[in-house]
Write an enzyme that holds these catalytic residues in place. Structure first.
Site, PDB file in Angstrom:
ATOM      1  N   SER A  95       0.844  -1.188   0.000  1.00  0.00           N
ATOM      2  CA  SER A  95       0.000   0.000   0.000  1.00  0.00           C
ATOM      3  C   SER A  95       0.887   1.250   0.000  1.00  0.00           C
ATOM      4  CB  SER A  95      -0.951  -0.012   1.200  1.00  0.00           C
ATOM      5  OG  SER A  95      -1.957   0.959   1.039  1.00  0.00           O
TER       6      SER A  95
ATOM      7  N   ASP B  68      -8.598  -6.293  -4.884  1.00  0.00           N
ATOM      8  CA  ASP B  68      -8.323  -5.112  -4.069  1.00  0.00           C
ATOM      9  C   ASP B  68      -9.409  -4.065  -4.297  1.00  0.00           C
ATOM     10  OD1 ASP B  68      -7.268  -2.818  -2.838  1.00  0.00           O
ATOM     11  OD2 ASP B  68      -5.214  -3.342  -3.364  1.00  0.00           O
TER      12      ASP B  68
ATOM     13  N   HIS C 263      -6.809  -6.064  -0.472  1.00  0.00           N
ATOM     14  CA  HIS C 263      -5.746  -5.064  -0.336  1.00  0.00           C
ATOM     15  C   HIS C 263      -4.674  -5.546   0.634  1.00  0.00           C
ATOM     16  CE1 HIS C 263      -3.857  -1.220  -0.689  1.00  0.00           C
ATOM     17  NE2 HIS C 263      -3.957  -0.965   0.607  1.00  0.00           N
TER      18      HIS C 263
END
Length: 519
Positions: free
Chosen positions: A199, A411, A450
């Protein structure tokens, strides 16, 4: 032979540590070795803590700078930690900088390597759980809060240097200081240095490869929140589509209905009906197929909801030129939409970027957002600070660096094709697949959300793959991912270097990786 070699390495590390302590002006007793690191002189930095921590005794801070949540000794990811030397420092590369870092150094059994770990969201904390994982593998490891406290972007208001610290400077400064601390403690520099982040941590890794190509020998960049200005503008545009008009809001209770319809339409496209969409770009699902025939109900979408879903699942395009500005949510992400548009407000990371950085106004109203106008303003204001999009990695490749990217196809926070787009730009700029395959690879993960989660096999070892690549020259042609529930492995699948996908061989269990080939 393996035992003998390991013993020799351990003795070598111990001897080096003893020599380093002596060089710092003291005797080598174990109780003082760590504390003497505090006498190291580092430019623009102050060591604030150098403390030995016994095995299983680490307690994460309960609050304040550097805290990653409350905890107690021997709890959670810290229960099995070996003894280590905990070093904390404050870095001030500018007069407005206040960067906190920690460096953890194994008291015994150091593998001779360094692994820095990345952050999530707006950072604001030391990533203790990720450091714990690295330490247990024998790494000297470090993390930074990126120069501020807390998970909000409000720190950037009126503090442009702090925003630069968050964007890329804190990671580089941490890297330089961590290597010096490692050298000071063990008496030798790390043989290999790795970055591991997802991320925000993925974007940080890409920024390192682009700006400071000599910092790391290998970089793991997962689900990179990048380019951030475009990502945040996309998130706000979806929020407007689903939240600005209450009639367009899709209750999270309807997400499973959409998801099951997507699976029914596209699951079997890869030749295997297994509850996963292996290649989402091939899926041509139209949310309008779920429009209610009569009154609204839990198993259908109103016309306004169907339109909103179509917007979310389509690339964001410039309304004037038609150019794609950011990819959309892929088919298969539906169960993860709640984190993006499951409430009355847009996702906070995007809202804060435009409030505190782009408009520098804490009262800015997201309902006034105009995609073309305000994204152009965001890019101008940023001036290349936060976006890690330079595809020219010549210096990184020449240095011998390896870049391992990955992204979950399910995601729902960062559109998966954002990683595909950057990877593709690097391959094109650097001469094509034949010129890049030995130092940059992307692995797309069917069914993973994610940085983890989701319905697909989502547990895999990128660190081991990167080690083999950097240290032995063996590029990863597949990475085995597992779906683990409790103590049971339910399914394994190979992850393939993009654009290859895992293809069923036609025989064998669909839950076994051996039944699939990368094609």
């Amino acid at each position: 032979m393996r035992f003998v070699l390991g013993t020799i390495l351990a003795l070598g590390a111990a001897s080096a540590q003893t020599a380093a302590v002596s060089a710092l002006g003291g005797a080598p007793p174990e109780t003082t070795a760590c504390e003497r690191v505090a006498s190291l002189a580092l430019a623009d930095a102050t060591i604030t803590l150098a403390q030995p921590v016994d095995a299983g005794a680490f307690t994460p801070p309960a609050g304040g700078r550097g805290a990653a949540g409350e905890g107690r000794a021997g709890a959670g990811p810290f229960a099995a930690l070996p003894a280590f030397c905990r070093v904390a420092a404050t870095l001030k590369p500018t007069s407005d900088s206040d960067i906190k870092i920690e460096v953890w150094l194994p008291a015994a059994g150091w593998n001779g390597k360094f692994q820095a770990v990345g952050n999530g969201g707006w950072a604001g904390t030391i990533s203790y759980p990720a450091m714990a994982v690295a330490l247990k593998r024998g790494y000297a490891t470090s993390s930074t809060d990126t120069g501020h406290a807390g998970g909000s972007g409000s720190f950037a208001l009126g503090h442009p240097e702090k925003f630069v610290d968050f964007a890329y400077r804190s990671e580089h400064e941490m890297t330089v200081k961590a290597k010096a601390i490692i050298d000071g403690y063990y008496g030798r520099a790390p043989q290999r240095s790795y970055w591991n982040g997802c991320s925000t941590g993925g974007r940080q890794g890409l920024a390192e490869a682009q700006r400071y190509p000599d910092d790391y020998d290998g970089i793991i960049a997962g689900a990179s929140a990048n380019p951030r200005t475009h990502l945040n503008a996309w998130q706000l545009s979806i929020a407007q589509a689903m939240l600005k008009d209450p009639a367009s809001f899709i209750p999270p209770a309807k997400y499973p209905t959409i998801h099951q319809a997507v699976l029914a339409a596209c699951d079997a496209l890869d030749g295997v009906k297994d509850g996963l969409i292996t290649d989402p770009p091939r899926c041509r699902f139209d949310p309008k197929s779920l429009e209610c025939k009569g009154d609204d109900g839990p198993s259908c979408l109103t016309r306004a909801q169907a339109i909103a879903a179509s917007i979310a699942m389509s690339p964001v395009k410039n309304p004037r030129t038609g150019d794609e500005m950011f990819p959309g949510l892929e088919p298969g992400t539906e169960l993860a939409w709640a984190g993006l548009v499951g409430g009355p407000e847009p996702v906070a990371t995007a809202l804060d970027q435009f409030k505190y950085v782009v408009f520098q106004d804490a009262a800015w109203d997201w309902r006034t957002f105009d995609l073309e106008r305000d994204l152009a303003r965001a890019v101008h204001v940023d001036g290349g600070t936060i976006n890690a999009v330079n595809p020219d990695l010549t210096r990184f490749a020449r240095h011998g660096g390896k870049l391992l990217m990955y992204h979950g196809w399910s995601d729902g926070s960062v559109a998966p094709r954002a990683s595909v787009n950057y990877y593709t730009s690097v391959v094109k700029t650097m001469g094509g697949p034949a010129q890049t395959g030995d130092w940059v690879r992307l692995f797309m993960v069917p069914g993973m959300g994610h940085c983890g989660g989701g319905e697909g096999p989502n547990t895999f070892d990128t660190v081991a793959a990167l080690e083999q690549w950097v240290e032995r020259g063996k590029a990863p042609d597949r990475i085995i991912a597992s779906r683990v529930t409790g103590a049971s492995v339910e399914r394994t699948r190979p992850l393939c270097p993009y654009p290859q996908i895992a293809t069923y061989a036609g025989t064998g269990s669909i839950d076994e990786a051996a039944s699939f080939a990368c094609k």
